[in-house]
Design an enzyme around this catalytic site. Structure first.
Site, PDB file in Angstrom:
ATOM      1  N   GLN A 167       0.891  -1.098  -0.133  1.00 43.11           N
ATOM      2  CA  GLN A 167      -0.268  -0.593  -0.418  1.00 43.11           C
ATOM      3  C   GLN A 167       0.943   1.157   0.588  1.00 43.11           C
ATOM      4  O   GLN A 167       1.837   1.199   0.456  1.00 43.11           O
ATOM      5  CB  GLN A 167      -0.932   0.321   1.507  1.00 43.11           C
ATOM      6  CG  GLN A 167      -0.519   0.468   2.951  1.00 43.11           C
ATOM      7  CD  GLN A 167      -0.969   0.084   3.790  1.00 43.11           C
ATOM      8  OE1 GLN A 167      -2.398   0.632   3.147  1.00 43.11           O
ATOM      9  NE2 GLN A 167      -0.776  -0.642   4.731  1.00 43.11           N
ATOM     10  N   HIS A 189      -3.279  -0.444  -3.452  1.00 41.38           N
ATOM     11  CA  HIS A 189      -4.354   0.808  -2.475  1.00 41.38           C
ATOM     12  C   HIS A 189      -4.292   2.637  -3.150  1.00 41.38           C
ATOM     13  O   HIS A 189      -5.450   2.063  -3.148  1.00 41.38           O
ATOM     14  CB  HIS A 189      -3.262   0.423  -0.897  1.00 41.38           C
ATOM     15  CG  HIS A 189      -4.407   0.608  -0.100  1.00 41.38           C
ATOM     16  ND1 HIS A 189      -4.457   2.209   0.806  1.00 41.38           N
ATOM     17  CD2 HIS A 189      -5.487   0.409   1.380  1.00 41.38           C
ATOM     18  CE1 HIS A 189      -5.016   1.964   1.200  1.00 41.38           C
ATOM     19  NE2 HIS A 189      -6.227   1.286   1.630  1.00 41.38           N
ATOM     20  N   ASP A 232      -7.889   1.014  -3.263  1.00 40.39           N
ATOM     21  CA  ASP A 232      -8.943   1.405  -2.436  1.00 40.39           C
ATOM     22  C   ASP A 232      -9.517   2.702  -2.440  1.00 40.39           C
ATOM     23  O   ASP A 232      -8.776   3.451  -2.213  1.00 40.39           O
ATOM     24  CB  ASP A 232      -8.383   1.526  -1.155  1.00 40.39           C
ATOM     25  CG  ASP A 232      -9.479   1.127   0.021  1.00 40.39           C
ATOM     26  OD1 ASP A 232     -10.387   1.483   0.482  1.00 40.39           O
ATOM     27  OD2 ASP A 232      -9.144   1.106   1.603  1.00 40.39           O
ATOM     28  N   GLU A 267     -11.888  -1.451  -3.574  1.00 38.17           N
ATOM     29  CA  GLU A 267     -12.102  -1.851  -2.301  1.00 38.17           C
ATOM     30  C   GLU A 267     -13.041  -0.420  -2.083  1.00 38.17           C
ATOM     31  O   GLU A 267     -13.367   0.378  -2.498  1.00 38.17           O
ATOM     32  CB  GLU A 267     -10.616  -2.023  -1.387  1.00 38.17           C
ATOM     33  CG  GLU A 267     -10.991  -2.442  -0.136  1.00 38.17           C
ATOM     34  CD  GLU A 267     -10.078  -2.989   0.167  1.00 38.17           C
ATOM     35  OE1 GLU A 267     -10.006  -2.454   1.677  1.00 38.17           O
ATOM     36  OE2 GLU A 267      -9.124  -2.831   0.271  1.00 38.17           O
ATOM     37  N   ASP A 301     -14.840  -4.062   2.514  1.00 40.87           N
ATOM     38  CA  ASP A 301     -13.729  -3.768   3.655  1.00 40.87           C
ATOM     39  C   ASP A 301     -15.337  -2.732   4.647  1.00 40.87           C
ATOM     40  O   ASP A 301     -15.475  -2.889   5.624  1.00 40.87           O
ATOM     41  CB  ASP A 301     -12.661  -2.840   2.355  1.00 40.87           C
ATOM     42  CG  ASP A 301     -12.437  -1.749   3.554  1.00 40.87           C
ATOM     43  OD1 ASP A 301     -11.972  -2.279   4.679  1.00 40.87           O
ATOM     44  OD2 ASP A 301     -11.114  -0.700   3.266  1.00 40.87           O
ATOM     45  N   GLN A 323     -11.911  -8.243   2.422  1.00 43.27           N
ATOM     46  CA  GLN A 323     -11.144  -7.921   3.869  1.00 43.27           C
ATOM     47  C   GLN A 323     -10.892  -8.422   4.863  1.00 43.27           C
ATOM     48  O   GLN A 323     -12.105  -7.384   5.703  1.00 43.27           O
ATOM     49  CB  GLN A 323     -10.283  -6.804   3.683  1.00 43.27           C
ATOM     50  CG  GLN A 323      -9.131  -6.160   4.029  1.00 43.27           C
ATOM     51  CD  GLN A 323      -9.045  -4.985   4.671  1.00 43.27           C
ATOM     52  OE1 GLN A 323      -7.495  -4.874   5.259  1.00 43.27           O
ATOM     53  NE2 GLN A 323      -9.029  -3.888   4.044  1.00 43.27           N
ATOM     54  N   LYS A 325      -9.659  -7.554   7.777  1.00 42.61           N
ATOM     55  CA  LYS A 325      -8.862  -6.742   8.921  1.00 42.61           C
ATOM     56  C   LYS A 325      -8.754  -7.080   9.901  1.00 42.61           C
ATOM     57  O   LYS A 325      -8.928  -7.392  11.233  1.00 42.61           O
ATOM     58  CB  LYS A 325      -9.539  -5.195   8.583  1.00 42.61           C
ATOM     59  CG  LYS A 325      -9.952  -4.683   6.997  1.00 42.61           C
ATOM     60  CD  LYS A 325     -10.599  -3.556   7.078  1.00 42.61           C
ATOM     61  CE  LYS A 325     -12.038  -3.256   8.383  1.00 42.61           C
ATOM     62  NZ  LYS A 325     -12.576  -4.066   7.180  1.00 42.61           N
ATOM     63  N   THR A 354      -4.334  -3.319   8.280  1.00 45.81           N
ATOM     64  CA  THR A 354      -3.753  -1.601   9.186  1.00 45.81           C
ATOM     65  C   THR A 354      -2.486  -1.280   8.699  1.00 45.81           C
ATOM     66  O   THR A 354      -1.659  -1.738   9.451  1.00 45.81           O
ATOM     67  CB  THR A 354      -4.559  -1.154   9.945  1.00 45.81           C
ATOM     68  OG1 THR A 354      -4.344   0.239   9.713  1.00 45.81           O
ATOM     69  CG2 THR A 354      -4.175  -1.817  11.478  1.00 45.81           C
TER      70      THR A 354
END
Length: 406
Positions: A167, A189, A232, A267, A301, A323, A325, A354
């Site tokens: 990302q 990302h 994203d 995303e 997400d 995702q 997370k 993250t």
């Protein structure tokens, strides 16, 4: 073997806590900070330093097993637990969590994880403590953490690297070059979290996708390198098209065309403000795209935070990939089970997390990935590309080198 003691230390994470609501509404960027008043409870600034807690199990043979408690960058948003500050939560761990383990025998990971994950502690506490549980079991058995997961969940340890997703943060041009040069499997990302970055009708994103394709062609590190583009957009495509699903699907056809010959994932195309509406919208978008033969994968997400959420999105075909997370799911046992559920029910499994995690949580999640074989894993922590990619890539290769001799 028994757990002799538990010790905690405060730490920094690989990024920041950001007040997502303020960033989406009133705050303005000022260098690497934001100007404006925070909107989410617990925040004293729109952006503040990320914090973590290392939970260390001192074993009776002198070994130390540990994991890191950490929470996502956008803490307190999208139905998540509140801001996680070390000063507030170390006392909770020492008073309420330590008695669950100190003086007790190390048993199985699943049993030890259940002891904390079955209680309503902050997700970050359950995340870090279960990492320490897994490490403790592995050390007591002289095995890799990945081997423990594979054995307890009846899985086969991967014999190859899991695709790594890097990302970029806001430096979405220079960091793409880093990703290409390092051979990232999935990129970038891109952090398209407002209309300015997207373009009024998405034109800036289309230009960016085309630029990435050209850059991959110019800098490709090896013959046949063909990464997946994964972007994203934090719901801003929905905002740009007034949540008109037909218009959003038509835009996805343009995204597919701009990305060719590369596969592309989007995303969070919309953020409907609560789970049920989000499931309904993503399910409709996914179905409409599949019916029209538009080959862009939708990644769930927002509002897909817990193991139960992931099951609901999966069961309703609300997206092509979810995702997972990891900090939002609490105990890493839930992330293990979430990957398995997605794979068993036709949903792509993205073991994410993250930028606001730590080197340790990145390492432990790599063991989870090598045991569960998701479709991709996030390079974490941080937004600098090099550090997160190094941590995850190197840990995967250590596992591959050691798995047949331990």
């Amino acid at each position: 073997m028994k757990i002799k003691d538990i010790i905690c230390s405060s730490g920094r994470t690989g990024f920041f806590f950001d007040d997502q609501k303020a960033i989406k509404t009133t705050a303005t960027a000022d260098g690497n900070a934001y100007v404006g008043e925070p909107c989410t409870p617990g925040f004293t600034r729109v952006r503040q330093a990320g914090e973590s807690i290392s939970v260390m199990f001192v074993l009776e043979d002198g070994q130390v097993a540990y994991g890191d408690c950490a929470a996502v960058q956008y803490s307190g948003a999208g139905g998540r637990d509140p801001l996680f500050l070390a000063e507030d939560f170390i006392p909770v761990i020492m008073k309420e969590v330590a008695p669950l383990y100190v003086g007790k025998d190390i048993s199985t990971f699943r049993e030890m994880a259940h002891a904390v994950d079955s209680k309503p502690f902050h997700t970050a506490i359950r995340y870090g403590v279960t990492q320490a549980c897994l490490d403790a079991v592995a050390k007591s058995q002289k095995k890799l953490m990945a081997q423990v997961v594979a054995q307890e969940y009846n899985l086969t340890l991967s014999n190859k690297l899991i695709p790594i997703f890097s990302q970029s943060g806001d430096d979405r041009y220079n960091n793409v070059d880093k990703m290409i040069l390092k051979g990232s499997d999935v990129l970038p990302h891109a952090l398209i979290n407002n209309i300015t970055k997207l373009g009024e009708k998405g034109e800036k994103l289309l230009e960016y996708i085309q630029w990435m394709g050209e850059r991959i062609g110019k800098l490709t590190p090896k013959a046949g390198y063909k990464p997946i583009m994964h972007i994203d957009v934090y719901g801003v495509i929905g905002t740009a098209f007034d949540h008109n699903l037909d218009a959003i699907v038509d835009y996805m056809a343009k995204v597919e065309a701009a990305a060719k010959p590369f596969a592309v994932r989007i995303e969070g195309p919309v953020d409907m403000g609560e789970r049920e509406a989000q499931v309904e919208a993503l399910a409709k978008i996914t179905n409409m795209m599949d019916t029209k033969g538009i080959h862009v994968e939708i990644v769930a997400d927002e509002w897909c935070n817990t193991y139960e959420d992931i099951k609901i999105f999966t069961d309703n075909k609300a997206g092509h990939m979810a995702q997972i997370k990891t900090p939002d799911l609490g105990g890493i046992n839930n992330s293990i089970e979430a990957v398995a559920y997605c794979k068993a029910n036709g949903m792509g499994a993205y073991l994410g997390g993250t930028c606001n995690e730590t080197d340790r949580s990145g390492q432990v999640c790599t063991h989870v990935a090598m045991a569960t074989s998701p479709d991709q894993m996030l390079a974490k922590p941080g937004m600098g590309v090099d550090e997160g990619y190094m941590i995850v890539y190197n840990e995967m290769n250590r596992i591959l080198a050691l798995k047949d001799i331990l």
